[in-house]
Scaffold this active site. Structure first.
Site, short mmCIF file in Angstrom:
data_model
loop_
_atom_site.label_atom_id
_atom_site.label_comp_id
_atom_site.label_asym_id
_atom_site.label_seq_id
_atom_site.Cartn_x
_atom_site.Cartn_y
_atom_site.Cartn_z
N ASP A 107 0.86 -1.18 0.00
CA ASP A 107 0.00 0.00 0.00
C ASP A 107 0.90 1.23 0.00
OD1 ASP A 107 -2.31 1.78 0.44
OD2 ASP A 107 -3.34 -0.05 1.03
N HIS A 178 -2.86 3.14 -4.70
CA HIS A 178 -2.23 2.73 -3.43
C HIS A 178 -0.83 2.19 -3.69
CE1 HIS A 178 -5.54 3.51 -0.70
NE2 HIS A 178 -6.38 2.88 -1.51
N GLU A 241 -9.81 2.73 -5.22
CA GLU A 241 -9.39 4.09 -4.92
C GLU A 241 -8.20 4.57 -5.75
OE1 GLU A 241 -10.78 4.56 -0.35
OE2 GLU A 241 -8.89 3.52 -0.61
C1 ACM Z 1 -10.88 -0.52 0.73
O1 ACM Z 1 -11.37 -0.53 1.88
N1 ACM Z 1 -10.26 0.56 0.26
C2 ACM Z 1 -10.97 -1.66 -0.15
#
Ligand code: ACM
Ligand code: ZN
Length: 670
Positions: A107, A178, A241
């Site tokens: 991440d 991410h 995201e």
């Molecule tokens: C997430 O909670 N961003 C998958």
């Protein structure tokens, strides 16, 4: 323990456990089935100390899991957990007959898996020069170097350890967003070339992988090493995201969009995922990704993990793609599980044991045929606010027990109390094993209802007879008033209550101030309904005499996703009024924004409304969400309040491009 022919059992995970007199037998067609039989048997053994003999009741049970994906996730990027704890975590999964460990290894805030071909991923990417302290909204940081990673040898050891416990480890390598830790190590795979720093803040970053040829080679080389380490059928490729800002202004990305005849950056994300999918498929594996991978078109064989509600999962199943349900509402174990002010700081949301237990992974929108695409469900443990093994345990226990019943198909939301009684027996086991667990179920919970001239405050706990309360502001003790029936509240007062057993307090204290005004308990209508996750008390929440706690938004607030609040209160008769107030929330990390504006209107006939004031977002910001308007006395029977949703979240913020949440509470009229 007896291995039997496959034909005797519904599937390879099924088992039969028979206890008769001095004989215990477990039958199954696989070692996995036998293993589950043993886990059940272990749960049946009473926890007597100094016993020379253990007595078990006779029993004949056939057990088979309802779902084939029974998962628990752990984020080791935001905070790192040792190999020893990961093994413990796997033991916990085994204890509850889970079979999938989703390991969130990469991440923005840290890359945690050794990749031999790209050593900088862990030399650089596994370390950050500070972390957020407190909640995201506080925006404060320490400057302590933080990090860690797992060597390939350690990963092999963990995968083997899990396999012995019949658990598949599904690794997650986040693509295309991410990705900041990877880009800090190898900035050449970004759009701008960097330089970058491993993320110190939580949330979402604009710098993501640039879909150029070199990036695909880089990712494919990484995935090759990942697939060699993890024998799982599925490889999780993230997909959630991913802001599109960099792609919009990157010549490489725009060239790719033109060349591949893509419509926009959303289709570019879909192109990205499909290219990765092809590579993974060519290596004999399948991809699974968060529900954003639906946007711009789903890759042909991809499975979807539905987290932003169940909608993504429903859409995917209708397109005949496999789905794992993991909606925030029921499956996010980083949410609060008890009264926020008694809990360690958590991401937000409110997902107590009862909520988890009530989960049905198969949405009612699906036909029987479509339901076959629901592989199962999993709980997610994101660790922004969780930095010790004990805290992970606290968030997982006892909610994992509820999820296990959901997945084995033994849960029955109508009999939650029966489950709760069984659950309390598990607590003793947790204590014996030294597991740190939440005792939030002993907490006194409350409900309010409209009542004559005010509200009725109903209290509940494991055993309501044990609740003691006060109404004069004093602390409740064993001699306080015993709770018998809902408490009628008709004036401003604070009720304090706690749960007692044998004159000893067993729960944290709850404290509820009430503010009774002309609108309290009155009829209220909403033009748009709040989101299912935040509608606990329905529209009445806005006139229940209780003001939502501004720092903890899990409860007592109505949440609207992308929609406006448009509320009309009927005061019952024409009243003289001169003051109206309403509260709203701001928490950008949780996608919650103040309204664009709030308009206040009054009427005497419910048809013709007169606007008395409009408050802008700027003014709401200055008032920190607490809006009070005062005006010369007037007579009105109806009050209308329209709070406009902030709309689509602007670039550079968590949740970019998604709808904003609007959280509102208590409308007071004086
Ligand atoms: C997430 O909670 N961003 C998958
Ligand atoms: Zn680019």
């Amino acid at each position: 323990m007896i291995l039997e022919p496959e034909s005797q059992f519904p599937n390879k995970e099924a088992y039969q456990l028979n206890i008769l007199g001095d004989r215990i037998a477990i039958y199954a067609s696989t070692n996995q089935g036998l293993f589950y039989g043993i886990q059940t048997l272990l749960q049946l053994i009473p926890l007597t100390t100094n016993a020379t003999e253990i007595k078990l009741d006779n029993l004949m049970m056939d057990d088979v899991p309802k779902f084939q994906w029974r998962g628990m996730h752990l984020d080791v990027s935001r905070h790192f957990f040792s190999k020893e704890f990961i093994k413990k975590y796997i033991d916990y999964l085994a204890m509850y007959k889970m079979n999938t460990f989703h390991w969130h290894l990469t991440d923005d805030q840290g890359w945690r898996i050794e990749i031999k071909k790209y050593p900088k991923l862990t030399e650089v990417g596994a370390w950050r020069n500070g972390s957020m302290i407190g909640h995201y909204t506080d925006q404060t940081f320490d400057d302590i170097r933080y990090g860690g990673f797992y060597s390939q040898e350690e990963i092999k050891e963990i995968v083997a350890y899990a396999k012995e416990r019949h658990i598949t480890v599904v690794p997650e390598i986040e693509i295309p967003g991410h990705a900041l830790a990877a880009l800090a190590s190898y900035p050449e795979f970004s759009c701008t070339g960097g330089p970058f720093e491993v993320g110190k803040s939580w949330g979402v970053f604009d710098d993501v992988f640039c879909p150029k040829d070199e990036t695909f080679t880089f990712l494919e080389n990484i995935l090759s090493e990942v697939m060699a380490l993890f024998p799982s059928e599925y490889i999780h490729i993230g997909g959630d995201e991913c802001p599109k800002v960099r792609w919009k202004s990157c010549p490489n990305c725009q060239k790719r969009i033109k060349h591949e005849k893509l419509k926009d950056e959303h289709e570019l994300q879909s192109y990205f995922i499909q290219k990765i999918e092809k590579f993974v498929n060519n290596n004999g594996r399948k991809i699974i990704g968060w529900d954003e991978i639906l946007e711009g078109g789903l890759a042909p064989n991809a499975a979807v993990m539905s987290w932003r509600g169940t909608e993504g999962g429903i859409a995917a199943a209708k397109q005949k793609h496999f789905v794992v349900m993991s909606p925030g509402s029921h499956c996010y174990f980083d949410h609060y599980q008890g009264e926020p002010k008694n809990e360690p700081i958590a991401f937000g949301g409110y997902t107590n044991v009862e909520k988890v237990y009530s989960f049905n992974p198969i949405p009612k929108e699906l036909s029987e045929e479509e339901s076959k695409y629901i592989l199962g469900a999993q709980a997610n443990v994101w660790t922004e606010y969780i930095n010790t093994p004990e805290h992970v345990e606290y968030m997982v226990f006892p909610r994992i027990a509820a999820l296990s019943e959901v997945l084995w198909g033994t849960s029955n939301p109508n009999e939650y109390k029966v489950f709760e009684t069984r659950l309390i027996q598990h607590f003793e086991r947790y204590e014996k094993k030294g597991i740190n667990y939440s005792k939030a179920i002993f907490e006194v919970t409350s409900k309010v209802r409209p009542a004559e001239n005010g509200v009725a405050f109903e209290l509940k706990s494991v055993n309501p007879n044990g609740i003691k309360y006060t109404t004069d502001g004093s602390e409740p003790n064993a001699n306080s008033i015993s709770y018998e029936k809902p408490i009628l509240v008709t004036k401003n007062q604070t009720i304090k209550a706690a749960y007692f057993e044998n004159n000893k307090v067993k729960s944290a204290k709850i404290e509820q101030p009430f503010f009774i005004t002309k609108s309290t308990g009155k009829n209220i209508e909403l033009e748009h309904q709040p989101h299912e996750n935040y509608e606990i008390g329905g529209s009445f929440t806005l006139v229940d005499g209780m003001k939502g706690n501004p720092s903890k938004f899990g409860r007592d607030w109505l949440g609207f996703w992308g929609k406006d609040l448009n509320a009309t209160i009927d005061l019952g008769k024409s009243e003289t009024i001169s003051k109206i107030s309403i509260n709203s929330l701001l928490s950008k990390g949780s996608w919650i924004y103040y309204p664009k504006e709030i308009q206040f209107l009054v009427s005497n006939d419910g048809i013709n409304y007169q606007s008395i004031q409009i408050i802008s977002q700027k003014e709401i910001e200055i008032k920190k969400g607490k809006v009070v308007i005062e005006f010369p006395k007037l007579k009105a029977k109806f009050i209308q309040i329209v709070a406009k949703n902030n709309g689509i979240i602007a670039d550079g913020n968590p949740g970019t491009g998604s709808n904003s949440w609007l959280f509102v509470d208590e409308i007071s009229v004086e």
